[in-house]
Every structure is written in C-alpha cells, then in structure tokens.
Motif scaffolding. Structure first.
Motif, mmCIF file in Angstrom:
data_model
loop_
_atom_site.group_PDB
_atom_site.id
_atom_site.type_symbol
_atom_site.label_atom_id
_atom_site.label_comp_id
_atom_site.label_asym_id
_atom_site.label_seq_id
_atom_site.Cartn_x
_atom_site.Cartn_y
_atom_site.Cartn_z
ATOM 1 N N GLN A 108 11.188 148.389 111.879
ATOM 2 C CA GLN A 108 12.233 148.957 111.038
ATOM 3 C C GLN A 108 11.573 149.831 109.983
ATOM 4 O OE1 GLN A 108 14.575 145.705 109.497
ATOM 5 N NE2 GLN A 108 15.164 144.966 111.519
ATOM 6 N N GLY A 109 11.352 151.092 110.328
ATOM 7 C CA GLY A 109 10.634 151.996 109.428
ATOM 8 C C GLY A 109 9.206 151.543 109.274
ATOM 9 N N GLY A 110 8.785 151.327 108.013
ATOM 10 C CA GLY A 110 7.417 150.868 107.763
ATOM 11 C C GLY A 110 7.281 149.364 107.773
ATOM 12 N N THR A 111 8.360 148.654 108.117
ATOM 13 C CA THR A 111 8.331 147.191 108.160
ATOM 14 C C THR A 111 8.330 146.690 109.591
ATOM 15 O OG1 THR A 111 9.482 146.953 106.035
ATOM 16 C CG2 THR A 111 9.563 145.074 107.540
ATOM 17 N N LEU A 112 7.368 145.845 109.919
ATOM 18 C CA LEU A 112 7.313 145.211 111.232
ATOM 19 C C LEU A 112 7.878 143.807 111.092
ATOM 20 C CD1 LEU A 112 6.372 145.256 114.219
ATOM 21 C CD2 LEU A 112 4.198 144.300 113.420
ATOM 22 N N VAL A 113 8.922 143.510 111.851
ATOM 23 C CA VAL A 113 9.549 142.193 111.815
ATOM 24 C C VAL A 113 8.878 141.292 112.848
ATOM 25 C CG1 VAL A 113 11.687 140.900 112.110
ATOM 26 C CG2 VAL A 113 11.745 143.192 111.087
ATOM 27 N N TYR A 114 8.429 140.126 112.396
ATOM 28 C CA TYR A 114 7.805 139.128 113.276
ATOM 29 C C TYR A 114 8.659 137.873 113.205
ATOM 30 C CZ TYR A 114 4.200 135.845 114.990
ATOM 31 O OH TYR A 114 3.518 134.880 115.691
ATOM 32 N N ASP A 115 9.456 137.643 114.230
ATOM 33 C CA ASP A 115 10.422 136.548 114.242
ATOM 34 C C ASP A 115 10.136 135.657 115.439
ATOM 35 O OD1 ASP A 115 12.574 134.855 114.223
ATOM 36 O OD2 ASP A 115 14.103 136.420 114.170
ATOM 37 N N THR A 116 9.527 134.489 115.194
ATOM 38 C CA THR A 116 9.201 133.585 116.301
ATOM 39 C C THR A 116 10.353 132.643 116.628
ATOM 40 O OG1 THR A 116 8.287 131.767 114.969
ATOM 41 C CG2 THR A 116 6.806 133.599 115.505
ATOM 42 N N GLU A 117 11.449 132.721 115.869
ATOM 43 C CA GLU A 117 12.566 131.812 116.090
ATOM 44 C C GLU A 117 13.604 132.357 117.068
ATOM 45 O OE1 GLU A 117 12.044 128.698 114.798
ATOM 46 O OE2 GLU A 117 10.225 129.880 114.533
ATOM 47 N N THR A 118 13.447 133.620 117.446
ATOM 48 C CA THR A 118 14.317 134.193 118.460
ATOM 49 C C THR A 118 13.854 133.726 119.832
ATOM 50 O OG1 THR A 118 14.708 136.146 117.100
ATOM 51 C CG2 THR A 118 15.181 136.344 119.449
ATOM 52 N N GLU A 119 14.786 133.282 120.653
ATOM 53 C CA GLU A 119 14.434 132.783 121.982
ATOM 54 C C GLU A 119 13.806 133.881 122.830
ATOM 55 O OE1 GLU A 119 14.492 129.761 123.245
ATOM 56 O OE2 GLU A 119 15.222 128.891 121.375
ATOM 57 N N VAL A 120 12.606 133.634 123.313
ATOM 58 C CA VAL A 120 11.909 134.567 124.189
ATOM 59 C C VAL A 120 11.632 133.853 125.498
ATOM 60 C CG1 VAL A 120 9.862 135.992 124.516
ATOM 61 C CG2 VAL A 120 10.849 135.743 122.231
ATOM 62 N N GLU A 121 12.177 134.368 126.567
ATOM 63 C CA GLU A 121 12.057 133.694 127.864
ATOM 64 C C GLU A 121 10.590 133.554 128.281
ATOM 65 O OE1 GLU A 121 13.743 134.059 132.453
ATOM 66 O OE2 GLU A 121 14.380 135.495 130.919
ATOM 67 N N GLY A 122 10.209 132.323 128.606
ATOM 68 C CA GLY A 122 8.864 132.072 129.108
ATOM 69 C C GLY A 122 7.805 131.934 128.038
#
Length: 218
Positions: free
Chosen positions: A30-44
C-alpha cells in the motif's frame, strides 16, 4: 498519439497490477507501506511467522526500495524467523506499525522499527517463549549423534544453558532497541499459554512505542 499514450498507460497499470498479484499471500503493498499479515488464511501454509516469510520479505524489499514501513498483524510463530525478519527491518531502516495484534515473535519484528506506532484498537502482547515436548523430542533424535548426547539428560543439560543464553540475548536486544530494562524483565512474567497486554501509555513510557524515528528529535 493519444492512442499510443492510452496503450502505454494501460500497460503501466497492467504491470503494476501484476506486481501486486505477484506478492506472496501474507503480504500486500500500500504505497510505501508493506502489510505483513500472518492471520489471513493462506492455503497450504501455517498462519504464523515462518522461515519462508524471511525469504519472501527479503525478495520484496529488494525489488521495492520505496518501502519505508512494515505494517504488522501476527500472533507470532517461529522465534528464529522473527529474529531474521527483524534483521531485515533493521537493515532497510524501516518503520513499523501494528494494525491488529502483535504477539510473541512479532514483537521482535516490531521493535526493529526506527519509528514504532500502533493504531487505535490494536494491541501488543508479551509472554514467555516455549518449546513443545514433541519438538524437543524431534530435535533430540535429529541432533543426538552430532552432539554426542548419550541420553536425554544430556539434552536437558544443554537446554538449561542454551535457554539462559537465549533469554540474555533477547533481553539485551529489547534494551538495545530502547525498551526500559525493568519493563523488558516484566515481559517474562506471563506463561507461554497466556498474554500480557500493556496499555498504550505503558508501552510509550517503556519505549516500546516510539513516534519519532531513531536519531530524530521533536
């Protein structure tokens, strides 16, 4: 001429969209911000901080030098992966922002930020580190020959020494990042199956939250 400009504009938009789609699922830009969200379900993939995230973050930061901030939402994960990610934050001089929650290994990443902020309604939690029995057993089986452990008691002796070194290193890191030593010690009081969530005012007073980038003055 207008047609050519329109085509080029569309190509630029398509290229930007493709770059965003190419990011691993735990990350978004998001522009100059990198979002790191480990709580979003990621398959596998585990919903936590993992070794794979270290490699992916390093690649993203290399390809996107305009990134100046890492936004976090994570209940933690691998302690060692968290330390590696914290190293990348330090290396690239990033600010950090908690939007959601940040617990355990995530806190190491957060503290690496030059400026450290937390959105209203978000929280930062602390607890003791732990090493589950099944993981200890697996480590013993894989390392006993190399380390010449004759019995599990040899492993127990090694764990005792290694744990003291790890606690010392972790507290030293927190203090080096500007956290009050007394507060750093207090973060060890909560058992691994619980969390301690200090108030925003307490986090500011302890130096965990820092609105001004390191090296700047108000």
């Amino acid at each position: 001429m207008l047609r050519v400009i329109t085509v080029l504009f569309c190509l630029v938009l398509a290229s930007a969209a493709a770059a965003k789609e190419a990011l691993p699922q735990k990350f978004s830009l998001q522009g100059g911000t990198l979002v790191y969200d480990t709580e979003t379900e990621v398959e596998g993939k585990p919903a936590e901080i993992t070794d794979d995230d270290v490699l992916e973050l390093r690649d993203i930061l290399t390809k996107n030098p305009e990134i100046s901030e890492l936004q976090l939402n994570s209940i933690g994960g691998s302690v060692y992966a968290g330390e590696e990610i914290a190293g990348l934050v330090l290396e690239h001089g990033l600010d950090t922002l908690v939007d959601g929650t940040c617990i355990s290994a995530c806190v190491d990443v957060f503290l690496a930020g030059s400026r450290r902020r937390m959105t209203i309604g978000s929280s930062i939690g602390f607890h003791q580190r732990n090493w589950p029995a099944d993981a200890v057993h697996k480590y013993y089986r894989s390392e006993r020959k190399k380390r010449r452990w004759a019995t599990p008691y040899d492993l127990g002796s090694w764990i005792y020494e290694d744990t003291q070194r790890e606690v010392y290193d972790h507290l030293s890191y927190m203090v080096a990042r500007g956290v009050d030593p007394g507060f750093a010690i207090e973060t060890l009081r909560t058992d691994p199956d619980g969390e301690w969530y200090p108030s925003r005012l307490r986090l500011i007073a302890a130096g965990v939250l820092r609105e001004v980038r390191q090296g700047q003055t108000r």
